[in-house]
Scaffold this active site. Structure first.
Site, PDB file in Angstrom:
ATOM      1  N   ASN A 284      37.345  32.708  34.489  1.00  0.00           N
ATOM      2  CA  ASN A 284      38.136  32.651  35.600  1.00  0.00           C
ATOM      3  C   ASN A 284      37.105  32.230  37.006  1.00  0.00           C
ATOM      4  O   ASN A 284      37.665  31.716  37.873  1.00  0.00           O
ATOM      5  CB  ASN A 284      38.490  33.892  35.983  1.00  0.00           C
ATOM      6  CG  ASN A 284      37.508  35.101  36.157  1.00  0.00           C
ATOM      7  OD1 ASN A 284      36.908  35.334  35.064  1.00  0.00           O
ATOM      8  ND2 ASN A 284      37.401  35.876  37.360  1.00  0.00           N
ATOM      9  N   HIS A 376      39.404  44.934  34.260  1.00  0.00           N
ATOM     10  CA  HIS A 376      40.492  44.117  33.223  1.00  0.00           C
ATOM     11  C   HIS A 376      41.085  44.658  31.970  1.00  0.00           C
ATOM     12  O   HIS A 376      41.602  44.004  30.981  1.00  0.00           O
ATOM     13  CB  HIS A 376      39.545  42.711  32.627  1.00  0.00           C
ATOM     14  CG  HIS A 376      38.534  42.230  33.554  1.00  0.00           C
ATOM     15  ND1 HIS A 376      39.450  41.542  34.793  1.00  0.00           N
ATOM     16  CD2 HIS A 376      37.265  42.209  34.098  1.00  0.00           C
ATOM     17  CE1 HIS A 376      38.486  41.100  35.633  1.00  0.00           C
ATOM     18  NE2 HIS A 376      37.222  41.561  35.124  1.00  0.00           N
TER      19      HIS A 376
END
Length: 569
Positions: A284, A376
């Site tokens: 990311n 996450h």
């Protein structure tokens, strides 16, 4: 004092040494001993959770060559051992309000190479690109890169050392000599011994320790499972990087990136990447958005990957072989649905794998599917639901991910159920980046995230409550999940050693340990069982596999084999 007492005093140090040696030579467990009771090694409060970035003006990040000479030299494997990618940068990058891109055709892309030092029988030419990062906002600086060269050399002999220089011979701007060794041909009895696995590296003081330890392990291949530089933890004006961009810069008009960090990272890594192939997958922190929906400019321009050679139409996913191992690199930030191109490519790639030639299949992507940390948690559950069945059906052996800044190794699992034919999932996102180590577990009291947390930067949200086990009806477990075998919040890296067609030794090294070959935070033999888990034949199911008498006999036979491996190492 009598003779007996003197003998005892003399023998005591020898006895203590023998006991210490016996403890050190402890039997290393295998996956056949599992599933293991979940174990957590809590974060050591005497350690810091993170460290600052190495400053941009550090000498190790400085450019050390004249403008047209190569720097940031990096190798990448091709699909087969008969070719290799070599990449480098020439020219000076620019950052400012007004920047003018360099002309990629102004400097040649040549590699001279041969099997003898100083004798270069072959020359190959390649391509060159320049990319820009443009921000039409007041106060934000734009960037344009140096000239990035990619050359694929071919016709190489497997398992052979080559010597090379890269640059432009017509300008007399060639690099010094470097060397690399090609991989063995695909074969069930030929393996590269050591594969380094590291994720979420960045360039902090912790990162430099990780790389120093990794270098001592002398790997033949590096898997970098996303989030490389963390250049997007800065404003475009540079200054100091921060652990939390949105916290430090809440008024930023866009997620900014200080592109010179990419150049500094490439220079720092050249000591490794100029001699050892580094295979990357995007994370990311490589998204780096620009106006107009432009993303991943740095990642796509700077790294050569064998996409075309592995019949992929995207640099975001590809595969390659290294001896008896087939590696599959998947993208989390590109369409992963069963109707998409990546899934179609993955199915075709798995169908073509010959387990007689490459008995091991290892996959990697950035964001883990199995993760018991708060950070996450269930973030890429959609990707798991779309792809897990296919990987299970073709019996992928080991899966590496990063993203979570900690270490976690799973028991063999499929669909959140213990399954002796499931892959071994390992999270190794603890390379040392500026965002610091993750310490909270989703099963800790008060640490379960809400279903509105952990929204992925790409793809949908598929958060679920568990339908079985001790977490039935809940979003989070209230204890360490049974599929999580071992977890620890420490910086480090892993080494996968391929022993033969059925045994591989996985070792996770922690940065805080006094580094020796015997230092290890976690170690296990990962054992393939092709006779139990035949790819392409086993029906996809979420049911547990029952360990019967035949499995017990296989375990007993493996015990003898494992003892031989331990005693000979």
């Amino acid at each position: 004092m009598g003779a007996a007492e003197l003998d005892l005093i003399f023998l005591l140090p020898i006895l203590l040494f023998s006991l210490s040696f016996a403890a050190e030579k402890r039997i290393t467990p295998t996956t056949l001993d599992g599933p293991f009771p979940p174990e957590t090694r809590r974060f050591d409060p005497s350690l810091r959770r993170g460290s600052d970035d190495v400053p941009t003006n550090d000498p190790r990040l400085a450019k050390k060559v004249r403008s047209n000479f190569p720097e940031q030299i990096a190798l990448a494997a091709s699909f087969s051992p008969t070719s290799m990618w070599i990449s480098w940068v020439t020219g000076d990058a620019q950052i400012g309000a007004n920047v003018k891109p360099l002309d990629p055709s102004s400097v040649g892309s040549e590699v001279w190479y041969g099997e003898e030092s100083g004798k270069y029988r072959f020359v190959r030419n390649g391509t060159a690109v320049v990319y820009s990062q443009m921000y039409p906002f007041e106060g934000l600086l734009n960037y344009t890169s140096g000239i990035i060269h990619h050359v694929r050399i071919d016709g190489l002999r497997p398992d052979t050392r080559y010597y090379y220089k890269c640059g432009d011979g017509s300008l007399k701007a060639m690099s010094k000599e470097h060397s690399f060794k090609t991989f063995p041909s695909p074969s069930q009895d030929k393996f590269i011994r050591k594969i380094a696995v590291v994720g979420d590296l960045g360039l902090t003081w912790n990162s430099t320790t990780t790389i120093a330890h990794l270098t001592k392990n002398n790997p033949a291949l590096i898997l970098m499972v996303g989030d490389l530089t963390y250049a997007n933890q800065y404003l475009t004006t540079g200054g100091k990087g921060v652990p939390c961009f949105s916290c430090a810069f809440p008024d930023a008009p866009i997620r900014e990136t200080y592109m010179p960090r990419w150049d500094g990272w490439g220079r720092f890594m050249e000591q490794l990447t100029s001699k050892i192939p580094m295979m990357v997958i995007e994370g990311n922190h490589e998204i780096e958005p620009q106006i107009g929906g432009i993303t991943f400019s740095s990642y796509q321009a700077r790294f050569a990957v064998p996409a075309q050679e592995s019949y992929s139409n995207s640099s975001f996913y590809y595969s390659f072989n290294a001896g008896g191992v087939h590696f599959i690199m998947l993208g989390c930030y590109v369409d992963y649905n069963q109707t998409g191109a990546q899934y179609t490519w993955l199915k075709e790639d798995l169908l073509k794998v010959d387990r007689g030639e490459t008995p091991w299949v290892v996959a990697a992507w950035h964001s883990p599917w199995y993760n018991s940390y708060s950070s996450h948690y269930q973030e890429f559950e959609c990707m798991r639901q779309e792809n897990e069945g296919l990987l299970y059906q073709y019996h992928v052996d080991i899966i590496f991910s990063g993203h979570v800044h900690a270490y976690e190794r799973m028991n063999r699992v499929y669909n959140y159920t213990l399954d002796s034919c499931g892959p071994v999932y390992i999270t190794v996102g603890d390379g040392g980046n500026i965002e610091q180590i993750d310490v909270d577990h989703a099963d800790d009291p008060g640490k379960c995230p809400s279903q509105n947390d952990n929204i992925p930067e790409f793809g949908g949200v598929c958060h679920i409550n568990f339908s079985s086990g001790s977490a039935k009806g809940k979003f989070c477990w209230d204890q360490q999940p049974e599929w999580s075998a071992f977890r620890e919040s420490s910086f480090g890296h892993g080494i996968l050693e391929m022993i033969n067609s059925t045994y591989a030794l996985w070792t996770w090294h922690r940065n805080q340990d006094i580094y020796t070959e015997n230092s290890r935070g976690d170690q296990i033999y990962i054992v393939r069982q092709p006779e139990l888990c035949s790819p392409n034949l086993k029906k996809v199911s979420s049911k547990n596999v029952v360990f019967g008498c035949a499995q017990t006999k296989r375990r007993e036979a493996a015990e003898e084999k494992r003892c031989t491996l331990d005693c000979s190492s």
